[in-house]
Scaffold this motif. Structure first.
Motif, PDB file in Angstrom:
ATOM      1  N   GLU A   1       0.859  -1.184   0.000  1.00 22.30           N
ATOM      2  CA  GLU A   1       0.000   0.000   0.000  1.00 22.30           C
ATOM      3  C   GLU A   1       0.894   1.232   0.000  1.00 22.30           C
ATOM      4  OE1 GLU A   1      -3.376   0.115  -0.195  1.00 22.30           O
ATOM      5  OE2 GLU A   1      -3.271  -2.054  -0.460  1.00 22.30           O
ATOM      6  N   SER A   2       0.918   1.947  -1.094  1.00 25.86           N
ATOM      7  CA  SER A   2       1.702   3.177  -1.176  1.00 25.86           C
ATOM      8  C   SER A   2       0.851   4.243  -1.848  1.00 25.86           C
ATOM      9  CB  SER A   2       2.985   2.950  -1.974  1.00 25.86           C
ATOM     10  OG  SER A   2       2.673   2.689  -3.324  1.00 25.86           O
ATOM     11  N   ALA A   3       1.364   5.453  -1.859  1.00 28.71           N
ATOM     12  CA  ALA A   3       0.631   6.552  -2.490  1.00 28.71           C
ATOM     13  C   ALA A   3       0.400   6.266  -3.967  1.00 28.71           C
ATOM     14  CB  ALA A   3       1.401   7.857  -2.322  1.00 28.71           C
ATOM     15  N   LEU A   4       1.402   5.722  -4.648  1.00 26.73           N
ATOM     16  CA  LEU A   4       1.245   5.419  -6.067  1.00 26.73           C
ATOM     17  C   LEU A   4       0.256   4.289  -6.302  1.00 26.73           C
ATOM     18  CD1 LEU A   4       4.851   5.747  -7.515  1.00 26.73           C
ATOM     19  CD2 LEU A   4       2.901   7.231  -7.929  1.00 26.73           C
ATOM     20  N   SER A   5       0.182   3.320  -5.385  1.00 25.26           N
ATOM     21  CA  SER A   5      -0.739   2.205  -5.595  1.00 25.26           C
ATOM     22  C   SER A   5      -2.191   2.670  -5.488  1.00 25.26           C
ATOM     23  CB  SER A   5      -0.469   1.067  -4.611  1.00 25.26           C
ATOM     24  OG  SER A   5      -0.783   1.447  -3.295  1.00 25.26           O
ATOM     25  N   HIS A   6      -2.445   3.738  -4.733  1.00 20.61           N
ATOM     26  CA  HIS A   6      -3.806   4.288  -4.667  1.00 20.61           C
ATOM     27  C   HIS A   6      -4.114   5.123  -5.898  1.00 20.61           C
ATOM     28  CE1 HIS A   6      -4.650   2.835  -0.691  1.00 20.61           C
ATOM     29  NE2 HIS A   6      -3.504   3.327  -0.248  1.00 20.61           N
ATOM     30  N   GLN A   7      -3.111   5.868  -6.364  1.00 18.66           N
ATOM     31  CA  GLN A   7      -3.303   6.721  -7.535  1.00 18.66           C
ATOM     32  C   GLN A   7      -3.349   5.894  -8.816  1.00 18.66           C
ATOM     33  OE1 GLN A   7      -0.380   9.800  -7.801  1.00 18.66           O
ATOM     34  NE2 GLN A   7      -1.445  10.893  -9.431  1.00 18.66           N
ATOM     35  N   TYR A   8      -2.547   4.827  -8.869  1.00 16.73           N
ATOM     36  CA  TYR A   8      -2.478   3.955 -10.046  1.00 16.73           C
ATOM     37  C   TYR A   8      -2.697   2.512  -9.593  1.00 16.73           C
ATOM     38  CZ  TYR A   8      -0.185   8.130 -11.810  1.00 16.73           C
ATOM     39  OH  TYR A   8       0.103   9.418 -12.150  1.00 16.73           O
ATOM     40  N   PRO A   9      -3.955   2.106  -9.408  1.00 15.69           N
ATOM     41  CA  PRO A   9      -4.211   0.761  -8.871  1.00 15.69           C
ATOM     42  C   PRO A   9      -3.755  -0.357  -9.805  1.00 15.69           C
ATOM     43  CG  PRO A   9      -6.258   1.821  -9.495  1.00 15.69           C
ATOM     44  CD  PRO A   9      -5.190   2.839  -9.649  1.00 15.69           C
ATOM     45  N   THR A  10      -3.805  -0.121 -11.102  1.00 15.54           N
ATOM     46  CA  THR A  10      -3.332  -1.119 -12.066  1.00 15.54           C
ATOM     47  C   THR A  10      -2.308  -0.453 -12.971  1.00 15.54           C
ATOM     48  OG1 THR A  10      -5.502  -2.181 -12.053  1.00 15.54           O
ATOM     49  CG2 THR A  10      -4.036  -2.762 -13.847  1.00 15.54           C
ATOM     50  N   VAL A  11      -1.219  -1.151 -13.209  1.00 15.53           N
ATOM     51  CA  VAL A  11      -0.162  -0.627 -14.069  1.00 15.53           C
ATOM     52  C   VAL A  11       0.110  -1.622 -15.182  1.00 15.53           C
ATOM     53  CG1 VAL A  11       0.929   0.692 -12.207  1.00 15.53           C
ATOM     54  CG2 VAL A  11       1.687  -1.634 -12.677  1.00 15.53           C
ATOM     55  N   CYS A  12       0.862  -1.189 -16.173  1.00 13.02           N
ATOM     56  CA  CYS A  12       1.288  -2.065 -17.260  1.00 13.02           C
ATOM     57  C   CYS A  12       2.797  -2.242 -17.148  1.00 13.02           C
ATOM     58  CB  CYS A  12       0.933  -1.449 -18.613  1.00 13.02           C
ATOM     59  SG  CYS A  12       1.458  -2.467 -20.007  1.00 13.02           S
ATOM     60  N   ILE A  13       3.240  -3.482 -17.083  1.00 13.22           N
ATOM     61  CA  ILE A  13       4.657  -3.788 -16.995  1.00 13.22           C
ATOM     62  C   ILE A  13       5.116  -4.341 -18.339  1.00 13.22           C
ATOM     63  CG2 ILE A  13       6.375  -5.301 -15.928  1.00 13.22           C
ATOM     64  CD1 ILE A  13       4.920  -4.983 -13.321  1.00 13.22           C
TER      65      ILE A  13
END
Length: 124
Positions: free
Chosen positions: A64-76
């Motif tokens: 749980e980080s600030a980025l995980s709340h702002q970007y719940p799903t990312v593309c790797i």
């Protein structure tokens, strides 16, 4: 045989550095590269590049980080080195060509990370 304290300290420091590098390499081989340790890969959502050597995955942050709340799903984006080697062998190219391609990819990725734009991609 005579050892002074400075020589002994240097020898121990070199040994410690070799052990640390070996441990890091072993951990990376078992758990994957550091960026992949921070994300759970969900599904492969695409492929790109010559020979489709880039594999694109949707992923979620493990912590749980600030980025995980702002970007719940990312593309790797993962570079499939096995596919790259196979494509090189099929084309009859030398290992140096593959190494040169890898160097270009690394340099491009480094430049890509430095891009900053509010409507562009955020590289984590």
């Amino acid at each position: 045989m005579s050892l002074n304290m400075k020589t002994l300290t240097q020898a121990l420091a070199k040994t410690a550095a070799v052990i640390e590098k070996t441990v890091q390499t072993t951990v990376q081989e078992v758990t994957g590269p550091k960026p992949l340790q921070d994300y759970d890969l969900l599904d492969q959502i695409g492929s790109a590049g010559p020979g489709l050597i880039w594999k694109l995955y949707s992923a979620k942050a493990r912590s749980e980080s600030a980025l995980s709340h702002q970007y719940p799903t990312v593309c790797i984006w993962l570079l499939d080195k096995r596919s790259l080697s196979e494509a090189r062998m099929r084309a009859g190219l030398s290992k140096s060509v593959e190494d040169s391609f890898s160097d270009v990819v690394r340099a491009d990725a480094a430049r890509f990370v430095r891009l900053r734009h509010p409507w562009f991609l955020l590289v984590v």
